[in-house]
Design an enzyme around this catalytic site. Structure first.
Site, short mmCIF file in Angstrom:
data_model
loop_
_atom_site.label_atom_id
_atom_site.label_comp_id
_atom_site.label_asym_id
_atom_site.label_seq_id
_atom_site.Cartn_x
_atom_site.Cartn_y
_atom_site.Cartn_z
N HIS A 165 0.89 -1.11 -0.10
CA HIS A 165 -0.17 0.08 -0.07
C HIS A 165 1.00 1.17 -0.17
O HIS A 165 1.86 1.33 -0.74
CB HIS A 165 -0.71 -0.21 1.38
CG HIS A 165 -1.92 0.90 1.18
ND1 HIS A 165 -2.33 1.55 0.30
CD2 HIS A 165 -2.96 1.11 2.24
CE1 HIS A 165 -3.57 2.39 0.54
NE2 HIS A 165 -3.92 2.03 1.75
N HIS A 219 -2.28 -2.15 -9.63
CA HIS A 219 -3.23 -1.40 -8.89
C HIS A 219 -4.57 -2.22 -8.80
O HIS A 219 -4.68 -2.84 -10.11
CB HIS A 219 -3.48 -0.17 -9.39
CG HIS A 219 -4.19 1.14 -8.52
ND1 HIS A 219 -5.61 0.81 -8.10
CD2 HIS A 219 -3.74 1.53 -7.75
CE1 HIS A 219 -5.86 1.59 -6.87
NE2 HIS A 219 -4.84 2.24 -6.79
N ASP A 271 3.03 5.63 -6.65
CA ASP A 271 3.92 5.50 -5.78
C ASP A 271 5.35 5.19 -6.49
O ASP A 271 6.49 5.15 -6.11
CB ASP A 271 4.12 3.98 -4.80
CG ASP A 271 2.99 4.25 -3.76
OD1 ASP A 271 2.10 3.53 -3.68
OD2 ASP A 271 3.12 5.32 -3.14
C1 SDX Z 1 -1.42 2.29 -3.34
O1 SDX Z 1 -6.28 0.97 -3.30
C2 SDX Z 1 -5.59 2.03 -3.62
O2 SDX Z 1 -6.30 2.99 -4.07
C3 SDX Z 1 -4.16 2.24 -3.19
C4 SDX Z 1 -3.71 3.45 -3.54
C5 SDX Z 1 -4.08 4.53 -2.77
O3 SDX Z 1 -4.20 5.63 -3.14
O4 SDX Z 1 -4.53 4.42 -1.57
O5 SDX Z 1 -3.67 3.81 -4.74
C6 SDX Z 1 -2.13 3.50 -3.25
O6 SDX Z 1 -1.37 1.24 -2.44
C7 SDX Z 1 -0.78 1.95 -4.75
C8 SDX Z 1 -0.04 0.67 -4.73
C9 SDX Z 1 1.00 0.51 -4.32
N1 SDX Z 1 1.73 -1.03 -4.03
C10 SDX Z 1 2.65 -1.20 -5.09
O7 SDX Z 1 3.20 -0.64 -5.94
C11 SDX Z 1 2.96 -2.82 -4.52
C12 SDX Z 1 3.34 -3.57 -5.91
N2 SDX Z 1 1.98 -3.69 -6.46
C13 SDX Z 1 1.24 -4.94 -6.20
O8 SDX Z 1 1.76 -5.68 -5.00
C14 SDX Z 1 -0.24 -4.92 -6.60
O9 SDX Z 1 -0.28 -4.58 -7.86
C15 SDX Z 1 -1.31 -4.25 -5.61
C16 SDX Z 1 -1.23 -4.69 -4.35
C17 SDX Z 1 -1.06 -2.97 -5.95
C18 SDX Z 1 -2.67 -4.87 -6.36
O10 SDX Z 1 -2.60 -6.05 -6.16
P1 SDX Z 1 -4.06 -6.86 -6.49
O11 SDX Z 1 -5.04 -6.16 -7.14
O12 SDX Z 1 -4.45 -7.85 -5.32
O13 SDX Z 1 -3.32 -7.84 -7.62
P2 SDX Z 1 -2.83 -9.25 -7.58
O14 SDX Z 1 -1.72 -9.16 -6.56
O15 SDX Z 1 -3.84 -10.29 -7.52
O16 SDX Z 1 -1.97 -9.23 -8.93
C19 SDX Z 1 -2.58 -10.00 -10.12
C20 SDX Z 1 -1.53 -10.32 -10.93
C21 SDX Z 1 -0.68 -11.41 -10.12
O17 SDX Z 1 -0.08 -12.42 -10.97
P3 SDX Z 1 -0.75 -13.90 -11.27
O18 SDX Z 1 -0.74 -14.39 -9.87
O19 SDX Z 1 -1.90 -13.60 -12.03
O20 SDX Z 1 0.25 -14.60 -12.23
O21 SDX Z 1 -0.43 -9.39 -11.30
C22 SDX Z 1 0.85 -9.60 -10.64
C23 SDX Z 1 0.49 -10.79 -9.46
O22 SDX Z 1 1.48 -11.49 -9.15
N3 SDX Z 1 1.11 -8.50 -9.84
C24 SDX Z 1 2.55 -8.09 -10.06
C25 SDX Z 1 2.43 -6.67 -9.65
N4 SDX Z 1 1.11 -6.44 -9.02
C26 SDX Z 1 0.53 -7.48 -9.65
N5 SDX Z 1 3.41 -8.87 -10.59
C27 SDX Z 1 4.71 -7.85 -10.45
N6 SDX Z 1 4.89 -6.90 -9.86
C28 SDX Z 1 3.66 -6.21 -9.47
N7 SDX Z 1 3.83 -4.75 -8.99
#
Ligand code: SDX
Length: 435
Positions: A268, A307, A363
């Site tokens: 997050h 996201h 971020d």
């Molecule tokens: C914020 O919700 C909000 O509005 C949050 C926010 C706000 O203003 O409050 O916008 C702020 O939290 C932004 C996000 C910051 N976090 C990151 O940058 C961390 C990296 N991102 C991920 O951890 C992820 O993208 C999330 C947590 C942001 C979202 O996760 P989801 O929606 O649960 O998606 P997921 O983990 O189910 O991913 C779907 C697929 C998976 O692959 P498969 O299992 O289908 O093979 O996408 C992949 C994930 O492994 N994936 C990533 C990835 N993000 C998702 N793979 C590599 N790098 C990534 N960053």
């Protein structure tokens, strides 16, 4: 014209039910009536991490994840970032309308005159080890403020709510600056009421022995716009926690500390700090392909990418890239920018990221700006929490006054044992257990 209903046939009983569809949703409680017999609790909806569950009705922030649209109270984020100050946008988010000049002047006066902290807060802050993480100091100190303002639990009193809202918005920068100064062993700097919200924050962070702190106007405006971009984001993890903790009628200081705790996680708000550590690990552009391959093998995540809602560009990331140019014009370019741009270019061409609709989020670039302005990575999530306090408070207030809301208490699918008998300890067999 087909009716706005869902017709459900429960094949266990052959019964059919018409469930109303409203605002693109069906009410989970309408499924409770679907039973196989009188002792059946009825159907529940199972939705881990609330991937497809609306928890509330809200008029604060609108996001269209497919089109990369973000609006506060209906105003596009791009217009607000271009034309408003942070406290002007805070007023909009909290009260629903942009203020007149008179209203804004009064609002700024009120916030400015609540920036001081009770002297016991300084002593509380001094109890931390100097190397303590500023985000943890901020969270703990906000929670401790609930002891200074016990009346804050009058959450149904609009006047009390407004007073705590002003106090929290005003004091978050003061606490943040104190945690920063504490980590360096520097004396605390008191607020300067002649400065704007962001200039005063910079004053409390960086004033040394000069008689009057003078903020660089380009950096002060950049911080102001970054605060506007981070102010609210509908039902994200932190806001959901704010609503859940607030739903038990807990003090808003404790609810804010809880929301900030959620924000501190690396998935997050903690991602901005992790992005810089990721860019530190990628020593040069030549290292990027191998790093991307390790991400695709699932060894790590590409921090700052992806996201839950945006399946297109995060509009904030686009605006932050523009701010970066202005800031680097003053500070000199952050050397990690080239690596970040190349990493983005490579990722956006790679099917692993394209197929999963992973784009840079808020971020990805913000940390590069914060670092160029002079912040340590440990301060980055604190810089997220300060403006997001406005959004958390708006979401909290909307929940408190919503007649449809009550204490948040989800149900579960029970998967454990039932009706086991206690065996005397001397007769028990050792069972290997895992955490
Ligand atoms: C914020 O919700 C909000 O509005 C949050 C926010 C706000 O203003 O409050 O916008 C702020 O939290 C932004 C996000 C910051 N976090 C990151 O940058 C961390 C990296 N991102 C991920 O951890 C992820 O993208 C999330 C947590 C942001 C979202 O996760 P989801 O929606 O649960 O998606 P997921 O983990 O189910 O991913 C779907 C697929 C998976 O692959 P498969 O299992 O289908 O093979 O996408 C992949 C994930 O492994 N994936 C990533 C990835 N993000 C998702 N793979 C590599 N790098 C990534 N960053």
């Amino acid at each position: 014209m087909s009716s706005s209903t869902l017709t459900v046939t429960d094949n266990r009983t052959g019964k059919t039910y018409d469930v109303p569809i409203e605002d693109g949703t069906v009410r989970a409680m309408d499924f409770r009536q679907m039973k196989t017999g009188t002792d059946d609790f009825g159907l529940m909806l199972y939705d881990p991490a609330f991937m497809n569950t609306a928890s509330c009705r809200s008029s604060i922030t609108y996001i269209d994840g497919d089109r990369g649209i973000l609006e506060y109270r209906g105003y596009p984020i791009e217009q607000l970032a271009e034309n408003c100050t942070f406290l002007e946008v805070a007023y909009l988010i909290l009260f629903g309308e942009l203020p007149t000049q008179t209203q804004l002047d009064h609002w700024v006066y009120e916030i400015t005159h609540h920036t001081m902290l009770h002297e016991t807060t300084k002593k509380f802050m001094e109890s931390f080890r100097y190397g303590s993480h500023p985000m943890t100091m901020l969270i703990s100190t906000v929670a401790a403020l609930s002891t200074v303002y016990p009346c804050a639990t009058n959450v149904h009193d609009p006047a009390s709510r407004l007073l705590q809202i002003k106090r929290l918005i005003a004091k978050m920068p003061s606490i943040a600056a104190m945690s920063y100064r504490h980590s360096l062993g520097f004396p605390y700097v008191y607020p300067d009421n002649e400065l704007s919200y962001t200039e005063n924050f910079m004053n409390m962070l960086w004033k040394m022995v000069e008689p009057k702190y003078a903020a660089n106007p380009v950096l002060a405006r950049a911080l102001e716009v970054l605060f506007i971009l981070h102010a609210d984001h509908e039902q994200n993890c932190g806001s959901s926690v704010m609503r859940a903790v607030g739903s038990s009628l807990a003090s808003p200081y404790l609810a804010i500390a809880s929301a900030a705790s959620a924000l501190s996680g690396p998935l997050h708000g903690g991602a901005n700090e992790e992005v810089i550590r990721m860019l530190d690990e990628i020593d040069s552009k030549a290292d990027i392909p191998a790093y991307v391959e390790s991400v695709k093998r699932g060894k790590r995540k590409l921090m700052g990418f992806g996201h839950r809602v945006y399946k297109n560009f995060d509009p904030r990331a686009t605006l932050i890239k523009k701010i970066a140019e202005q800031v680097f014009g003053v500070t000199g370019q952050n050397p990690k920018l080239e690596i970040a741009l190349e990493l983005e270019r490579i990722a956006l061409q790679d099917d692993y990221f394209i197929s999963r609709k992973l784009y840079p989020n808020v971020d990805f670039y913000s940390g590069l700006i914060y670092q160029a302005i002079g912040f340590k990575p440990e301060m980055f999530t604190v810089l997220f929490a300060i403006p997001r306090t406005v959004g958390w408070l708006a979401q909290w207030q909307e929940m408190i006054v919503d007649p449809a809301q009550k204490i948040a208490r989800p149900r579960q699918i029970y998967t454990g044992s039932r009706q086991r008998q206690v065996v005397p300890i001397a007769e028990r067999d050792a069972v290997e257990v895992t955490a």
